[in-house]
Motif scaffolding. Sequence first.
Motif, PDB file in Angstrom:
ATOM      1  N   GLY A 169      29.389  40.152  19.110  1.00  0.00           N
ATOM      2  CA  GLY A 169      28.885  38.840  19.494  1.00  0.00           C
ATOM      3  C   GLY A 169      29.978  37.840  19.823  1.00  0.00           C
ATOM      4  N   ASP A 170      31.216  38.121  19.444  1.00  0.00           N
ATOM      5  CA  ASP A 170      32.325  37.216  19.772  1.00  0.00           C
ATOM      6  C   ASP A 170      32.506  37.124  21.286  1.00  0.00           C
ATOM      7  OD1 ASP A 170      32.929  36.612  17.173  1.00  0.00           O
ATOM      8  OD2 ASP A 170      34.703  37.903  17.051  1.00  0.00           O
ATOM      9  N   ILE A 171      32.839  35.925  21.740  1.00  0.00           N
ATOM     10  CA  ILE A 171      33.134  35.728  23.160  1.00  0.00           C
ATOM     11  C   ILE A 171      34.629  35.501  23.286  1.00  0.00           C
ATOM     12  CG2 ILE A 171      32.809  34.226  25.154  1.00  0.00           C
ATOM     13  CD1 ILE A 171      29.948  33.825  24.239  1.00  0.00           C
ATOM     14  N   ILE A 172      35.240  36.314  24.123  1.00  0.00           N
ATOM     15  CA  ILE A 172      36.690  36.294  24.296  1.00  0.00           C
ATOM     16  C   ILE A 172      37.020  35.725  25.665  1.00  0.00           C
ATOM     17  CG2 ILE A 172      38.759  37.723  24.406  1.00  0.00           C
ATOM     18  CD1 ILE A 172      37.299  39.734  22.628  1.00  0.00           C
ATOM     19  N   ASP A 173      37.928  34.751  25.694  1.00  0.00           N
ATOM     20  CA  ASP A 173      38.440  34.180  26.948  1.00  0.00           C
ATOM     21  C   ASP A 173      39.845  34.717  27.160  1.00  0.00           C
ATOM     22  OD1 ASP A 173      36.166  32.599  27.318  1.00  0.00           O
ATOM     23  OD2 ASP A 173      37.001  30.967  26.133  1.00  0.00           O
ATOM     24  N   VAL A 174      40.091  35.276  28.335  1.00  0.00           N
ATOM     25  CA  VAL A 174      41.401  35.822  28.674  1.00  0.00           C
ATOM     26  C   VAL A 174      41.893  35.129  29.935  1.00  0.00           C
ATOM     27  CG1 VAL A 174      42.673  37.897  29.300  1.00  0.00           C
ATOM     28  CG2 VAL A 174      40.778  38.056  27.689  1.00  0.00           C
ATOM     29  N   LYS A 175      43.039  34.431  29.804  1.00  0.00           N
ATOM     30  CA  LYS A 175      43.614  33.721  30.951  1.00  0.00           C
ATOM     31  C   LYS A 175      44.632  34.628  31.622  1.00  0.00           C
ATOM     32  CE  LYS A 175      43.141  29.345  28.614  1.00  0.00           C
ATOM     33  NZ  LYS A 175      43.850  28.363  27.800  1.00  0.00           N
ATOM     34  N   LYS A 176      44.324  35.016  32.840  1.00  0.00           N
ATOM     35  CA  LYS A 176      45.258  35.734  33.701  1.00  0.00           C
ATOM     36  C   LYS A 176      45.356  34.879  34.957  1.00  0.00           C
ATOM     37  CE  LYS A 176      44.385  40.555  32.461  1.00  0.00           C
ATOM     38  NZ  LYS A 176      43.966  41.845  33.018  1.00  0.00           N
ATOM     39  N   PRO A 177      46.293  33.918  34.946  1.00  0.00           N
ATOM     40  CA  PRO A 177      46.327  32.941  36.030  1.00  0.00           C
ATOM     41  C   PRO A 177      46.184  33.578  37.402  1.00  0.00           C
ATOM     42  CG  PRO A 177      48.014  32.454  34.435  1.00  0.00           C
ATOM     43  CD  PRO A 177      47.411  33.765  34.035  1.00  0.00           C
ATOM     44  N   PRO A 178      45.379  33.014  38.258  1.00  0.00           N
ATOM     45  CA  PRO A 178      44.668  31.748  38.175  1.00  0.00           C
ATOM     46  C   PRO A 178      43.259  31.866  37.596  1.00  0.00           C
ATOM     47  CG  PRO A 178      44.434  32.615  40.379  1.00  0.00           C
ATOM     48  CD  PRO A 178      45.261  33.613  39.598  1.00  0.00           C
ATOM     49  N   VAL A 179      42.879  33.008  37.055  1.00  0.00           N
ATOM     50  CA  VAL A 179      41.501  33.255  36.613  1.00  0.00           C
ATOM     51  C   VAL A 179      41.417  33.292  35.090  1.00  0.00           C
ATOM     52  CG1 VAL A 179      39.592  34.887  36.754  1.00  0.00           C
ATOM     53  CG2 VAL A 179      41.061  34.576  38.705  1.00  0.00           C
TER      54      VAL A 179
ATOM     55  N   TYR B 155      36.009  34.633  40.323  1.00  0.00           N
ATOM     56  CA  TYR B 155      36.350  35.731  41.237  1.00  0.00           C
ATOM     57  C   TYR B 155      36.605  35.203  42.645  1.00  0.00           C
ATOM     58  CZ  TYR B 155      35.125  39.074  37.604  1.00  0.00           C
ATOM     59  OH  TYR B 155      35.093  39.797  36.438  1.00  0.00           O
ATOM     60  N   ASP B 156      35.842  34.165  43.037  1.00  0.00           N
ATOM     61  CA  ASP B 156      36.071  33.542  44.345  1.00  0.00           C
ATOM     62  C   ASP B 156      37.460  32.908  44.397  1.00  0.00           C
ATOM     63  OD1 ASP B 156      33.520  34.309  45.023  1.00  0.00           O
ATOM     64  OD2 ASP B 156      32.634  32.322  44.665  1.00  0.00           O
ATOM     65  N   LEU B 157      37.861  32.273  43.290  1.00  0.00           N
ATOM     66  CA  LEU B 157      39.181  31.672  43.203  1.00  0.00           C
ATOM     67  C   LEU B 157      40.267  32.738  43.314  1.00  0.00           C
ATOM     68  CD1 LEU B 157      40.943  29.159  42.575  1.00  0.00           C
ATOM     69  CD2 LEU B 157      40.677  29.735  40.164  1.00  0.00           C
ATOM     70  N   LEU B 158      40.045  33.878  42.674  1.00  0.00           N
ATOM     71  CA  LEU B 158      40.995  34.985  42.750  1.00  0.00           C
ATOM     72  C   LEU B 158      41.114  35.505  44.178  1.00  0.00           C
ATOM     73  CD1 LEU B 158      42.824  36.942  41.161  1.00  0.00           C
ATOM     74  CD2 LEU B 158      40.826  38.393  40.863  1.00  0.00           C
ATOM     75  N   GLU B 159      39.997  35.639  44.856  1.00  0.00           N
ATOM     76  CA  GLU B 159      39.990  36.117  46.243  1.00  0.00           C
ATOM     77  C   GLU B 159      40.721  35.127  47.159  1.00  0.00           C
ATOM     78  OE1 GLU B 159      39.528  38.927  48.999  1.00  0.00           O
ATOM     79  OE2 GLU B 159      38.898  39.125  46.918  1.00  0.00           O
TER      80      GLU B 159
ATOM     81  N   GLY C 175      47.931  33.960  49.577  1.00  0.00           N
ATOM     82  CA  GLY C 175      49.205  34.267  48.945  1.00  0.00           C
ATOM     83  C   GLY C 175      50.363  34.311  49.906  1.00  0.00           C
ATOM     84  N   PHE C 176      50.188  34.900  51.066  1.00  0.00           N
ATOM     85  CA  PHE C 176      51.284  35.029  52.013  1.00  0.00           C
ATOM     86  C   PHE C 176      51.387  33.822  52.930  1.00  0.00           C
ATOM     87  CE2 PHE C 176      50.357  39.416  50.859  1.00  0.00           C
ATOM     88  CZ  PHE C 176      51.623  39.811  50.467  1.00  0.00           C
ATOM     89  N   VAL C 177      50.314  33.089  53.090  1.00  0.00           N
ATOM     90  CA  VAL C 177      50.320  31.943  53.985  1.00  0.00           C
ATOM     91  C   VAL C 177      51.152  30.810  53.395  1.00  0.00           C
ATOM     92  CG1 VAL C 177      48.877  30.193  55.082  1.00  0.00           C
ATOM     93  CG2 VAL C 177      48.082  32.553  54.939  1.00  0.00           C
ATOM     94  N   ASP C 178      51.029  30.577  52.082  1.00  0.00           N
ATOM     95  CA  ASP C 178      51.688  29.444  51.447  1.00  0.00           C
ATOM     96  C   ASP C 178      53.087  29.767  50.938  1.00  0.00           C
ATOM     97  OD1 ASP C 178      49.479  27.908  51.914  1.00  0.00           O
ATOM     98  OD2 ASP C 178      48.599  28.235  49.943  1.00  0.00           O
TER      99      ASP C 178
END
Length: 132
Positions: A35-45, A77-81, A87-90
């Motif tokens: 039942g625990d909810i785990i948040d995992v930050k893997k920037p930017p997501v 997921y949209d942010l990751l996409e 990535g290469f443009v900036d």
Amino acid sequence: MRVFKTRTIATDACKKGRVSVGGTVVKPSRLVKVGDIIDVKKPPVTYKFRILAIAPNRLGARLVPEYLENLTPQSEYDLLEMTKISGFVDRHKGLGRPTKREGRELSRFKEESYADAFFLDWEDDDDEGDDD
């Protein structure tokens, strides 16, 4: 449980404060319960998972959905996409690995004939200034 590639990477993420259970940053040795909810930050997501059951030992990727429910919103997921696409443009010139074009220019510069010609021209310019 298949969130990180290795246990060492998971431990490092906990030590850096990128893993939290119920909103509290946790240590690598933290015990979790169903039942625990785990948040995992893997920037930017930031991924969210709910523990459905505790696995007795390591398990294959196909069995993960029986033990872990993915609650990550689609917007993450949209942010990751977006990040992957842009990535290469900036990329600022001079940052990161050289592009193929920059690599060709570097190898051309390192060739003796090109470098020698550059330094010979430079030495000729110095000789002209010695007449003073």
